[in-house]
Write a protein that holds these residues in place. Structure first.
Motif, short mmCIF file in Angstrom:
data_model
loop_
_atom_site.label_atom_id
_atom_site.label_comp_id
_atom_site.label_asym_id
_atom_site.label_seq_id
_atom_site.Cartn_x
_atom_site.Cartn_y
_atom_site.Cartn_z
N GLU A 7 1.23 -1.35 0.33
CA GLU A 7 -0.31 0.19 0.42
C GLU A 7 1.09 1.48 0.41
N VAL A 8 0.01 2.53 -0.81
CA VAL A 8 1.10 3.55 -0.44
C VAL A 8 1.14 4.34 1.11
N GLU A 9 2.50 4.13 1.29
CA GLU A 9 1.80 4.80 2.90
C GLU A 9 2.41 6.40 3.25
N VAL A 10 3.03 6.84 1.72
CA VAL A 10 3.39 8.51 1.88
C VAL A 10 3.20 9.22 0.87
N VAL A 11 2.73 9.72 0.16
CA VAL A 11 3.05 11.03 -1.07
C VAL A 11 3.52 12.47 -0.53
N THR A 12 4.82 12.42 -1.28
CA THR A 12 5.31 13.37 -0.74
C THR A 12 4.96 13.75 -2.35
N LEU A 13 4.09 15.36 -1.94
CA LEU A 13 4.42 17.40 -2.61
C LEU A 13 4.73 18.29 -2.77
N PHE A 14 6.39 18.35 -3.94
CA PHE A 14 6.93 19.30 -3.24
C PHE A 14 5.96 21.39 -3.38
N VAL A 15 5.97 22.12 -2.46
CA VAL A 15 5.40 22.79 -2.39
C VAL A 15 5.86 24.37 -2.67
N GLU A 16 5.16 25.56 -2.70
CA GLU A 16 5.79 26.51 -3.21
C GLU A 16 6.01 27.33 -1.64
N ASP A 17 4.44 27.25 -1.32
CA ASP A 17 4.26 28.10 -0.38
C ASP A 17 3.34 26.88 1.20
N LEU A 18 4.78 26.67 1.58
CA LEU A 18 3.73 25.68 2.87
C LEU A 18 3.05 26.06 3.82
N LEU A 52 4.00 16.81 2.31
CA LEU A 52 4.02 18.64 1.88
C LEU A 52 5.40 18.99 2.48
N LEU A 53 6.01 19.35 1.60
CA LEU A 53 7.14 19.46 1.52
C LEU A 53 8.62 20.77 0.59
N ARG A 54 8.83 21.47 1.44
CA ARG A 54 8.97 23.41 0.30
C ARG A 54 9.61 22.65 -0.33
N ARG A 55 9.32 23.16 -1.52
CA ARG A 55 10.52 22.43 -2.88
C ARG A 55 11.34 22.36 -2.62
N GLU A 56 12.03 23.76 -1.93
CA GLU A 56 13.63 23.85 -1.74
C GLU A 56 14.19 22.74 -0.44
N GLN A 57 13.26 22.29 -0.12
CA GLN A 57 14.29 21.09 0.74
C GLN A 57 14.23 19.29 -0.34
N ALA A 58 13.34 19.57 -1.59
CA ALA A 58 13.18 18.05 -2.63
C ALA A 58 14.39 18.19 -3.09
N PRO A 59 15.15 19.05 -3.50
CA PRO A 59 16.23 18.41 -4.51
C PRO A 59 17.62 17.06 -3.91
N GLU A 60 17.64 16.95 -2.25
CA GLU A 60 17.87 15.78 -1.92
C GLU A 60 17.81 14.41 -1.94
N LEU A 61 15.78 14.57 -1.98
CA LEU A 61 15.36 13.06 -2.42
C LEU A 61 14.68 12.73 -3.43
N VAL A 62 15.53 13.26 -4.44
CA VAL A 62 15.24 13.12 -5.69
C VAL A 62 16.64 13.12 -7.04
N GLU A 63 17.67 13.85 -6.17
CA GLU A 63 18.89 13.86 -7.26
C GLU A 63 19.09 11.90 -7.65
N PRO A 64 19.20 12.57 -8.94
CA PRO A 64 19.98 13.74 -9.76
C PRO A 64 19.24 13.61 -10.56
N THR A 65 17.83 13.81 -10.01
CA THR A 65 16.99 13.76 -11.52
C THR A 65 16.85 15.65 -10.68
N THR A 66 15.97 16.17 -11.28
CA THR A 66 15.75 17.88 -10.65
C THR A 66 14.11 18.06 -10.28
#
Length: 132
Positions: A7-18, A52-66
């Protein structure tokens, strides 16, 4: 097939304004915050959590993609099964949420309506039509 997937446990959405995103998910969806800090807020939707994760915090989760910026197009659709699409749409409108489409009866036996959260993530409410 990977049998360990259940099952899906967590969906992370990258947000501009938390703050805006948190207000949407708690105010419109009525979800409870189960965790929050300066970078994220986690809300519970049934057995699943939405991070709900601030977009600027997201790169480390999806590296090397952007991480794509806001407004670069729809990348996902999340569907919530409901008993009465029209009733839910009326409630959404009371919260100032504008529908993208619907309610409409689909040929695959569902009545659906779609809308976005403040960051453009698309949600759909769907009900199974009788006889299907």
């Amino acid at each position: 097939m990977i049998k360990a997937l259940s099952e899906v446990e967590v969906v992370t959405l990258f947000v501009e304004d938390l703050a805006s995103a948190r207000a949407f998910y708690t105010g419109v969806f009525g979800l409870d915050v189960v965790y929050q800090d300066e970078a994220s807020a986690v809300v519970r939707l049934g057995p699943m959590m939405i991070n709900l994760l601030r977009r600027e915090q997201a790169p480390e989760l999806v590296e090397p993609t952007t991480v794509a910026g806001s407004g670069s197009g729809v990348r996902a659709l999340f569907t919530i099964q409901v008993a009465d699409v029209d009733g839910v749409c009326a409630e959404l409108e009371q919260h100032g949420v504008r529908l993208l489409n619907g309610p409409v009866d689909r040929p695959w036996g569902r009545r659906t309506a779609a809308f976005t959260d403040p960051d453009g993530n698309v949600w759909e409410v769907a009900q199974t039509l009788q006889g299907d």
